[in-house]
Design a protein around this motif. Structure first.
Motif, mmCIF file in Angstrom:
data_model
loop_
_atom_site.group_PDB
_atom_site.id
_atom_site.type_symbol
_atom_site.label_atom_id
_atom_site.label_comp_id
_atom_site.label_asym_id
_atom_site.label_seq_id
_atom_site.Cartn_x
_atom_site.Cartn_y
_atom_site.Cartn_z
ATOM 1 N N ALA A 1 5.716 -7.622 -0.171
ATOM 2 C CA ALA A 1 6.024 -7.040 1.137
ATOM 3 C C ALA A 1 6.207 -5.546 0.950
ATOM 4 N N VAL A 2 5.357 -4.761 1.578
ATOM 5 C CA VAL A 2 5.461 -3.299 1.519
ATOM 6 C C VAL A 2 6.280 -2.860 2.719
ATOM 7 N N THR A 3 7.498 -2.392 2.455
ATOM 8 C CA THR A 3 8.399 -1.990 3.537
ATOM 9 C C THR A 3 8.624 -0.488 3.489
ATOM 10 N N GLY A 4 8.958 0.060 4.639
ATOM 11 C CA GLY A 4 9.218 1.496 4.720
ATOM 12 C C GLY A 4 9.401 1.925 6.149
ATOM 13 N N ALA A 5 9.856 3.153 6.329
ATOM 14 C CA ALA A 5 10.080 3.677 7.666
ATOM 15 C C ALA A 5 8.758 3.904 8.380
ATOM 16 N N SER A 6 8.825 3.973 9.704
ATOM 17 C CA SER A 6 7.632 4.293 10.482
ATOM 18 C C SER A 6 7.126 5.671 10.087
ATOM 19 N N GLY A 7 5.821 5.754 9.757
ATOM 20 C CA GLY A 7 5.260 7.034 9.375
ATOM 21 C C GLY A 7 5.265 7.287 7.887
ATOM 22 N N SER A 8 5.666 6.292 7.097
ATOM 23 C CA SER A 8 5.716 6.494 5.649
ATOM 24 C C SER A 8 4.373 6.237 4.969
ATOM 25 N N GLY A 9 3.361 5.780 5.699
ATOM 26 C CA GLY A 9 2.025 5.611 5.134
ATOM 27 C C GLY A 9 1.788 4.281 4.478
ATOM 28 N N LYS A 10 2.416 3.218 4.972
ATOM 29 C CA LYS A 10 2.282 1.889 4.354
ATOM 30 C C LYS A 10 0.848 1.380 4.421
ATOM 31 N N SER A 11 0.215 1.495 5.578
ATOM 32 C CA SER A 11 -1.148 0.965 5.747
ATOM 33 C C SER A 11 -2.130 1.685 4.842
ATOM 34 N N SER A 12 -2.069 3.012 4.804
ATOM 35 C CA SER A 12 -2.972 3.790 3.945
ATOM 36 C C SER A 12 -2.737 3.456 2.478
ATOM 37 N N LEU A 13 -1.462 3.238 2.105
ATOM 38 C CA LEU A 13 -1.135 2.896 0.723
ATOM 39 C C LEU A 13 -1.814 1.596 0.303
ATOM 40 N N VAL A 14 -1.821 0.606 1.182
ATOM 41 C CA VAL A 14 -2.461 -0.663 0.844
ATOM 42 C C VAL A 14 -3.978 -0.519 0.819
ATOM 43 N N PHE A 15 -4.556 0.075 1.888
ATOM 44 C CA PHE A 15 -6.006 0.169 1.992
ATOM 45 C C PHE A 15 -6.621 1.028 0.875
ATOM 46 N N CYS A 16 -6.024 2.175 0.608
ATOM 47 C CA CYS A 16 -6.657 3.153 -0.292
ATOM 48 C C CYS A 16 -5.931 3.309 -1.623
ATOM 49 N N GLY A 17 -4.804 2.612 -1.796
ATOM 50 C CA GLY A 17 -4.106 2.661 -3.068
ATOM 51 C C GLY A 17 -4.134 1.329 -3.778
ATOM 52 N N VAL A 18 -3.624 0.292 -3.107
ATOM 53 C CA VAL A 18 -3.499 -1.017 -3.752
ATOM 54 C C VAL A 18 -4.863 -1.672 -3.955
ATOM 55 N N LEU A 19 -5.709 -1.704 -2.914
ATOM 56 C CA LEU A 19 -6.999 -2.392 -3.048
ATOM 57 C C LEU A 19 -7.869 -1.769 -4.147
ATOM 58 N N PRO A 20 -8.043 -0.439 -4.197
ATOM 59 C CA PRO A 20 -8.802 0.134 -5.326
ATOM 60 C C PRO A 20 -8.158 -0.171 -6.675
ATOM 61 N N GLU A 21 -6.827 -0.199 -6.732
ATOM 62 C CA GLU A 21 -6.136 -0.502 -7.992
ATOM 63 C C GLU A 21 -6.450 -1.934 -8.446
ATOM 64 N N LEU A 22 -6.491 -2.874 -7.491
ATOM 65 C CA LEU A 22 -6.845 -4.252 -7.840
ATOM 66 C C LEU A 22 -8.265 -4.335 -8.390
ATOM 67 N N LEU A 23 -9.189 -3.635 -7.735
ATOM 68 C CA LEU A 23 -10.575 -3.644 -8.222
ATOM 69 C C LEU A 23 -10.676 -3.004 -9.595
ATOM 70 N N LYS A 24 -9.857 -1.997 -9.831
ATOM 71 C CA LYS A 24 -9.865 -1.315 -11.126
ATOM 72 C C LYS A 24 -9.399 -2.262 -12.229
ATOM 73 N N LYS A 25 -8.430 -3.135 -11.889
ATOM 74 C CA LYS A 25 -7.890 -4.065 -12.882
ATOM 75 C C LYS A 25 -8.730 -5.337 -13.013
ATOM 76 N N THR A 26 -9.759 -5.462 -12.214
ATOM 77 C CA THR A 26 -10.596 -6.668 -12.238
ATOM 78 C C THR A 26 -11.820 -6.436 -13.107
ATOM 79 N N SER A 27 -11.993 -7.262 -14.112
ATOM 80 C CA SER A 27 -13.159 -7.163 -14.992
ATOM 81 C C SER A 27 -14.263 -8.078 -14.481
ATOM 82 N N GLU A 28 -15.408 -8.028 -15.157
ATOM 83 C CA GLU A 28 -16.540 -8.842 -14.743
ATOM 84 C C GLU A 28 -16.249 -10.332 -14.914
ATOM 85 N N LYS A 29 -15.356 -10.674 -15.835
ATOM 86 C CA LYS A 29 -15.036 -12.078 -16.078
ATOM 87 C C LYS A 29 -14.027 -12.614 -15.067
ATOM 88 N N ASP A 30 -13.271 -11.727 -14.418
ATOM 89 C CA ASP A 30 -12.248 -12.171 -13.463
ATOM 90 C C ASP A 30 -12.898 -12.638 -12.163
#
Length: 1022
Positions: free
Chosen positions: A49-78
């Motif tokens: 659960a990503v929590t924070g005040a209104s305007g803290s950038g939660k949506s952008s953090l997930v879309f452009c931070g977390v998702l690319p990080e997951l892809l970065k940690k995913t290898s061809e075998k995963d």
């Protein structure tokens, strides 16, 4: 690095108020450490659960931070990742279904099973696993669902409080919890929720366990983070930014709340101004930042710029749009209220194109005030929302609108509560000043059911209550005015009487003074005469002494007689005085008796007036209850046994208490009931194929003719529904206008070559053509004796045809071009519409115009004479209607009939009713006896009511509709026709408890229908 020149002109590395999109992750900076930590928690727990005040950038953090990080940690075998994202809105299950159907690319077959997916998610706790198991992807694929704006689950329960724990919320949370806790599941979940609303999850134990196990609170950004957010996107886009400008912005940030969205918008505007200068080698500097309005006013100034570019009509729509998608809670904080486009259209009462144009301006990539993203096509189901809540308190104009909307909602809720109490007999009608405040609110805000539904669905009940209060107040004021006029009249009469008495008294005083002066003169003269007589008397006494002595004896008898005479005279005088006194007493007694009689009569009149006032109050109240019951029937389920009870009992109350026969609420209740039960009173006629152009009845029959765009003329029987028609004529082009002779022997129709075809309907005579117009024919009318035919066309000519000789006479007035006409029943008067949109009225025997009808800036679109010929109805292109008294040449009524052009007008020849249709897709039935009453509004014709016509007996109204399959819909003109079948739909009567709840405790219970009808009905069913 991305080159600036490689981008299109709308490219901007800063998103403004909206979140970064996944494809924009190359321009997302400042949250690298947080992205890695959140991704780690997700992989360990399958939930975060990503929590924070209104305007803290939660949506952008997930879309452009977390998702690319997951892809970065995913290898061809995963296993591969399948990403889904959604917002709960007011339909979490529907939006989750759309996430599965729309976000999984190349799986088109999913769209064919949308309903099945929805049912599984809605009804099964293991619905997510069930749906995933049937998706034809690799069995090892990992599904990641991102639920943005998670707090919407609780906000839509009760919009005014921001909290909700409805059944949908509980079921949805159980669905997500079950999917995450499944041990063998390949389902992962991220939610973004405002930290101030996370306590709303407390009642849901299973879900709070997930929150406690894996939660990430987004911390505030430091100065270095903000520096990366400013400089990173600029450098990655192939540009540079002045170092001093960066330091200036950083210094401004430290003094503000909601820093991130304000910064993003200010930088977006700064980039836009730099890009417009077309100097790619020049860095972004203070001149560009200042032109953007700086962080202090960039958002408010930008929003005002867009708003001021709109015209007046668009500004009104824009204001209504933002007032609907925002709100204010009991804590005085603003919140978003996303709404579908079709809901907005109904609430704003505007056209879709007008609304979409405004939405596009505010979701332009250079603005980004509204979502969805500008690349998403808009449909009726598209949900419009603010890109960020910060816009509510950063745009000064919107802050004012939100306050005004909050006050409007409070007024509506107070009115709705009062109407409920009034229906229960616990309060009376609105009084001043509350009534005037409510009227001002209604006139200023123009509320409607679509707007009110999200606050309290009892909108119609509240409006009926307000209208009833307003009508009662006006009637009371009129009674007071009449009473005041009567009192003033009485005072004037009394004043006149007193003035007359005063004048008489003055004249009497003058007469008395003159009389007194005259009597004083006579008295002095008499005194002088008395002195002279005294002297003479002394002399006479001396001579009389002797004579007196001699006559003593003889006078004794005379004295006695004199005394008797004096006594008789005194008795007569006393009798006369007694008689006069008795007469005076009798007169006084008679006056007192008359006064007492008058007082008694006045008391009786006052008592009778009080009884009548009480009866009138009760009558108005029962009419109000009737309307409320009818509205309840509209809200009841189609199969509910209460629906017919509500509708029919409403009719009975209205009819018994002399309510309007044309009451819109009563009609709609019975009409909805009849439609749901498949009543034969509502009949549909499918045309041969082409679009309907005109309808007309054969005089004195239930048969009618229709013409269409393919040149076919068909004859129908009103009593036979469906496609049972006979073909009268088939031509090669559209037939827009027809007329039938009074004896139904001849039919005149306008051909495409501007000729008039005469078709014999009742004999063996051959058809023939009349040629005289050079433009498209717009009007055809037979004379009352059938010997003549009137025609008008776009060539500006009005012709009167002698059908026996087949010749014509031009009736055109002067140099005026007349394009369409109507003629009175006795053919004495013509009314025509000129090419300039004016109305002209003249006698058929003269070409001289009697008078002209028209208003500055408006054009007349339709006209129609009353069958009596003394009244003319005029419809304008802007939806306004006027009624004119022809003999007196004066306007007698003006009212708004439609939101668009008035296309058709028809009078009911048998009752005081007027039917109109407009380009707004509605058909309305007006009570010409009282135009203040709301009209019956029928909007189920679709979007194009081409023509309409009353049946000869006035009991039915036919409307031709060209939306979809062309058809003619026939409905009763009044609710009476539906009411005749009322008891055939009623299966039971109200219970005493239902009567108390829906009707009122002080209204005597009654049976809506005899119970014998129910048993008969049951036997028929068996």
């Amino acid at each position: 690095m991305v080159s600036v020149n490689s981008k299109d002109e709308k490219f901007n590395p800063f998103p403004g108020l909206r979140p970064y999109a996944p494809e924009e992750h190359g321009f997302f900076f400042g949250r690298a450490n947080e992205s890695a930590e959140i991704a780690g928690k997700l992989l360990r727990n399958r939930f975060v659960a990503v929590t924070g005040a209104s305007g803290s950038g939660k949506s952008s953090l997930v879309f452009c931070g977390v998702l690319p990080e997951l892809l970065k940690k995913t290898s061809e075998k995963d296993p591969e990742w399948v990403f889904l994202n959604m917002k709960p809105g007011n339909d979490p299950f529907g939006n989750l279904t759309s996430a599965f159907v729309n976000n999984i690319v190349n799986i088109d077959q999913l769209k064919d099973f949308r309903d099945d997916i929805y049912k599984r998610l809605r009804n099964e706790k293991e619905g997510i696993q069930s749906v995933i198991s049937e998706i034809p992807l690799s069995s090892s694929s990992r599904f990641l669902l991102f639920v943005d704006q998670f707090e919407e689950l609780f906000r839509y329960g009760f919009p005014e409080t921001g909290k909700g724990t409805g059944p949908d919320t509980k079921a949805f949370l159980e669905l997500l919890t079950t999917a995450v806790k499944e041990k063998e599941s390949n389902f992962y979940l991220i939610i973004a929720i405002r930290s101030d609303l996370i306590t709303a999850c407390e009642p849901f134990r299973g879900f709070t366990d997930l929150l406690n196990n894996s939660n990430f609170l987004v911390s505030g950004l430091n100065r270095q983070n903000f520096r990366e957010i400013i400089t990173g996107p600029v450098m990655n886009a192939g540009a540079t930014i002045d170092h001093d400008l960066v330091e200036l912005i950083l210094n401004e940030i430290s003094e503000r709340s909601d820093q991130l969205p304000v910064l993003q918008h200010a930088m977006m505007r700064t980039w836009t101004h730099w890009h417009e200068m077309n100097e790619p080698e020049r860095p972004l500097d203070y001149s560009h930042y200042s032109s953007a309005g700086t962080m202090k006013s960039s958002i408010s100034g930008h929003a005002d710029e867009i708003f001021e570019e709109l015209d007046e009509k668009q500004k009104k729509i824009c204001q209504r749009l933002f007032r609907i998608i925002t709100g204010k809670g009991s804590d005085n904080k603003g919140f978003r209220y996303p709404s579908k486009i079709k809901t907005l259209i109904a609430a704003i009462q505007c056209g879709k194109d007008d609304l979409v144009r405004i939405i596009e301006k505010f979701r332009d990539p250079e603005v980004s005030f509204l979502s969805p993203h500008y690349s998403v096509p808009l449909t009726d189901e598209s949900v419009i929302d603010l890109s960020h809540e910060s816009l509510i308190h950063l745009w000064e104009r919107l802050k004012k609108w939100v306050d005004e909307e909050s006050q409007s909602v409070q007024m509506y809720l107070r009115l709705s509560e009062a109407s409920a109490l009034y229906q229960q007999g616990k309060t009376g009608l609105l009084r001043q000043p509350d009534l005037q405040l409510a009227i001002n609110w209604r006139n200023e805000n123009n509320p409607n059911l679509a707007w009110a539904a999200k606050y309290d669905p009892a909108f119609e009940r509240a409006m009926v209550y307000l209208r009833t209060s307003e009508r009662a107040f006006h009637e009371e004021e009129e009674r007071k005015a009449r009473h005041s006029r009567w009192k003033l009249h009485r005072i004037r009469i009394i004043s006149s009487i007193l003035g007359g008495l005063a004048l008489i008294a003055a004249l009497t005083m003058i007469w008395a003074f003159i009389t007194k002066f005259s009597s004083d003169s006579r008295r002095r003269a008499a005194e002088r005469q008395k002195e002279e007589l005294t002297v003479q008397k002394s002399l006479a006494e001396e001579y009389a002494t002797l004579a007196l002595r001699k006559s003593v004896e003889s006078d004794s008898n005379a004295v006695a007689a004199y005394r008797r005479e004096q006594m008789e005279r005194m008795l007569r005088k006393n009798a006369e005085n007694q008689y006069m006194y008795s007469q005076t007493a009798i007169e006084e007694t008679r006056k007192e008796f008359d006064s007492a009689v008058r007082a008694g009569r006045q008391a009786m009149m006052n008592a009778d007036s009080a009884v009548k006032l009480k009866d009138e109050f009760q009558r108005l109240r029962l009419i109000s209850v009737a309307r409320s019951l009818s509205l309840r029937s509209l809200q009841a389920d189609e199969e509910s046994d209460l629906k017919p009870l509500f509708a029919y009992q409403a009719y009975l109350f209205n009819e018994r208490n002399s309510g309007s026969r044309n009451d819109a609420d009563i009609y709609q209740g019975l009409y909805s009931l009849a439609k749901s039960r498949g009543s034969h009173k509502i009949r549909s006629f499918d045309t041969p194929g082409g679009q309907i152009r005109s309808i007309l009845f054969l005089p004195g029959t239930n048969e009618f003719l229709t013409s269409d765009s393919e040149g076919k003329i068909a004859k129908w029987d009103l009593n036979n529904e469906g496609r049972n028609f006979s073909l009268v004529y088939s031509g090669s082009g559209a037939i827009d206008v027809m007329a039938v002779s009074p004896d139904a022997g001849w039919l005149a129709c306008a051909e495409q070559d501007n000729s008039i075809r005469m078709i014999n309907l009742g004999g063996n005579e051959e058809e023939y053509l009349l040629n005289g117009h050079s433009g498209k024919i717009r009007s055809l009318l037979f004379s009352f004796d059938g010997k003549s035919l009137y025609s008008a066309a776009l060539d500006g000519r009005v012709l009167k045809w002698n059908l026996a000789a087949r010749t014509s006479v031009d009736l055109t007035t002067g140099q005026t071009f007349i394009t369409s006409i109507d003629v009175t029943t006795d053919n004495s008067t013509i009314a025509g519409i000129s090419d300039r949109g004016e109305g002209l009225v003249w006698n058929t025997g003269s070409k001289e115009v009697r008078f002209t009808i028209g208003s500055d800036g408006r054009k007349i679109s339709s006209i129609r004479f009353h069958p009596g010929g003394d009244q003319l109805a005029v419809g304008y292109e802007d939806g306004l209607m006027e009624l004119w008294d022809i003999p007196r040449r004066e306007k007698i009524a003006e009212f708004r009939a439609h939101e668009g052009e008035v296309k058709n007008i028809r009078y009911n020849s048998r009752s005081p009713q007027l039917a109109t249709s407009g380009k707004d897709g509605t058909l309305k039935l007006w009570d010409t006896g009282d135009l203040k009453n709301n009209p019956v509004c029928l909007s189920d014709n679709g979007e194009d009511v081409e023509t309409l016509e009353y049946s000869p007996d006035g009991e039915s109204i036919l409307a031709g509709n060209n939306t979809g399959i062309p058809r003619i819909l026939a409905r009763p003109s009044y609710a009476d026709s539906f009411a005749a079948d009322g008891c055939t739909y009623v299966t039971r009567n109200f219970t005493p408890d239902e009567w108390l709840a829906y009707v009122g405790k002080d209204i005597e219970y009654e049976k809506t229908c005899p119970e014998s009808d129910f048993s008969i009905k049951i036997r028929e069913i068996r």
